[in-house]
Design an enzyme around this catalytic site. Structure first.
Site, PDB file in Angstrom:
ATOM      1  N   LYS A  10      12.239  -0.888  -3.208  1.00 50.16           N
ATOM      2  CA  LYS A  10      12.737  -1.187  -1.863  1.00 50.16           C
ATOM      3  C   LYS A  10      13.414  -2.547  -1.866  1.00 50.16           C
ATOM      4  O   LYS A  10      13.135  -3.419  -2.709  1.00 50.16           O
ATOM      5  CB  LYS A  10      11.609  -1.156  -0.834  1.00 50.16           C
ATOM      6  CG  LYS A  10      10.513  -2.229  -0.987  1.00 50.16           C
ATOM      7  CD  LYS A  10      10.851  -3.605  -0.424  1.00 50.16           C
ATOM      8  CE  LYS A  10       9.745  -4.629  -0.689  1.00 50.16           C
ATOM      9  NZ  LYS A  10      10.141  -6.010  -0.384  1.00 50.16           N
ATOM     10  N   SER A 104       4.993   0.974  -4.476  1.00 46.25           N
ATOM     11  CA  SER A 104       5.643   2.274  -4.555  1.00 46.25           C
ATOM     12  C   SER A 104       4.895   3.195  -5.516  1.00 46.25           C
ATOM     13  O   SER A 104       4.771   4.398  -5.270  1.00 46.25           O
ATOM     14  CB  SER A 104       7.099   2.114  -4.995  1.00 46.25           C
ATOM     15  OG  SER A 104       7.833   3.300  -4.745  1.00 46.25           O
ATOM     16  N   ASP A 136       2.731  -3.147   1.756  1.00 47.59           N
ATOM     17  CA  ASP A 136       3.995  -2.419   1.604  1.00 47.59           C
ATOM     18  C   ASP A 136       3.800  -0.923   1.359  1.00 47.59           C
ATOM     19  O   ASP A 136       4.775  -0.160   1.381  1.00 47.59           O
ATOM     20  CB  ASP A 136       4.809  -2.993   0.435  1.00 47.59           C
ATOM     21  CG  ASP A 136       5.523  -4.286   0.795  1.00 47.59           C
ATOM     22  OD1 ASP A 136       5.714  -4.549   1.996  1.00 47.59           O
ATOM     23  OD2 ASP A 136       5.897  -5.033  -0.128  1.00 47.59           O
TER      24      ASP A 136
END
EC number: 2.7.1.148
Length: 283
Positions: A10, A104, A136
């Protein structure tokens, strides 16, 4: 059976820190989007009650310090799963780079185990679990372009941003997110126009979007690592439409609407830094 999940990086198009909360976290407002630089996560069920991490990267920890390990442990404990899992991480995203690589990986692990173990959780339920692994992770569960607030657990999709080319450059410095937040002073920072960024994306206005990029943490990190500023200057000199640090750094990204310009930025930085990537934003 083997489950494969992609774990894309990201970037923060806008990152604002509003204040420090009573729980020790910071109240954030961010606009994030994913790019097509991605780790590959492969998940296999094991008969033994264990979590085994394998990776192509020699630096990545293979124990409870690994975000994917933490995600698997959380799922196992939450749903009393007695079988084990082997998680293979093919690493493409630079480590400790401000690109949410670990988050992620955790998000991909949660999505993959939801399928592997037939838990039938909604994406929102998976994201809620992810918030216990890292700030996140909820965004990374959803992906796409989104307005993210709270400490990162509130994720609102805002539609596709205008597609463009992205040059990512990771300088040879390490940045601790905790150390950046620890020296953050709200008296001296400049807050980005996050609402303006959201409006530009909704209007599909690429020119306005490039004018609204901003990261409150950038000046804090640059004060410690001036190389980041030098990379930004080179990106703009070679023709980038915008350049900004992602997250707490040290990675800087350049936005270019034309491939030829992105290629020029990429070639110009390739001799300056080892880790340079030319990618696209994801739909």
């Amino acid at each position: 059976m083997e489950i494969i999940e992609k774990a894309p990086a990201k970037i923060n198009l806008s990152l604002d820190v509003l204040y420090k909360r009573e729980d020790g976290f910071h109240e954030l407002e961010m606009v994030m989007t994913t790019v097509d630089l991605a780790d590959r996560i492969a998940l296999k069920s094991l008969p033994e009650d264990q979590i085994v991490i394998r990776t192509t990267n020699g630096v990545l920890p293979l124990d409870r310090r690994n975000h994917a390990f933490q995600a698997a442990k959380l799922i196992k404990e939450t749903f009393a799963i007695e079988t084990g899992v082997e998680i293979t991480i093919e690493k493409k995203i630079p480590i400790a780079a401000g690109l949410a690589g670990g988050s992620s990986d955790a998000a991909a692990t949660l999505r993959g185990l939801n399928r592997l173990w037939d838990l039938n959780l909604t994406l929102e339920e998976v994201a809620e679990l992810g918030s216990k692994v890292g700030s996140d992770v909820p965004y990374c569960v959803h992906g796409g372009t989104a307005f993210v607030s709270g400490r990162g657990e509130k994720v609102e999709p805002i539609g596709e941003m205008p597609q463009c080319w992205v040059v990512l450059v990771k300088p040879r410095v390490g940045v601790s997110t905790g150390s950046v937040f620890s020296v953050l002073s709200f008296d001296t920072v400049t807050h980005p126009d996050t609402a303006g960024m959201v409006a530009a994306i909704k209007a599909k206005d690429y020119a306005k979007m490039t004018q609204k990029v901003g990261n409150l943490l950038e000046e804090v990190t640059i004060a410690r690592h001036p190389d980041i500023e030098r990379v930004k200057e080179k990106m703009l000199k070679f023709g980038a439409d915008a350049a900004l640090m992602s997250g707490s750094g040290p990675t800087i990204f350049a936005l270019c609407d034309k491939y030829s310009r992105a290629q020029r930025v990429y070639n110009g930085l390739k001799g300056f830094c080892d880790e340079v990537y030319l990618v696209r934003t994801l739909k």
